[in-house]
Design a protein around this motif. Structure first.
Motif: not given
Length: 121
Positions: A10-12, A84-86, A117-121
């Motif tokens: 998902g998006l996190v 701690g996703l980046k 998996v998408t990690v937004s800043s």
């Protein structure tokens, strides 16, 4: 024959957590080394973590201390807890099964379709 189905992507936001699951078919799940790989756009598929039937685990340096692999042999499921996703963790995450405790794609015979998996800043 082993079939693998991933879920939980998902998006996190950066700093957040996700838990990926991989459900496996077949009665010999417990005998396989299970692994997670990931592939970002334009990059090679890379090793993330693996777990033997006895619970010995290994991790890529880039995820060590942030990600945890675990497995439930009774449920034929392997998990990847990601903390701690980046943004650089953004990728399609694949589950794989094989008979070697390796870090190369060739070490794994069976693959799932992947979960994004998408990690937004």
């Amino acid at each position: 024959q082993v079939q693998l189905v991933e879920s939980g992507g998902g998006l996190v936001q950066a700093g957040g957590s996700l838990r990926l699951s991989c459900a496996a078919s077949g009665r010999t799940f417990s005998s396989y080394t299970m692994a997670w790989f990931r592939q970002a756009p334009g990059k090679e598929r890379e090793f993330v973590a693996h777990s033997t039937w006895s619970g010995a685990n290994g991790y890529a340096d880039s995820v060590k201390a942030r990600f945890t692999i675990s497995r439930d042999n009774a449920k034929n499921t392997v998990y990847l807890q990601m903390n701690g996703l980046k943004p650089e963790d953004t990728a399609l995450y694949y589950c794989a099964a094989g008979t070697r405790f390796g870090v190369r794609r060739d070490d794994y015979r069976y693959w799932g379709q992947g979960t994004q998996v998408t990690v937004s800043s």
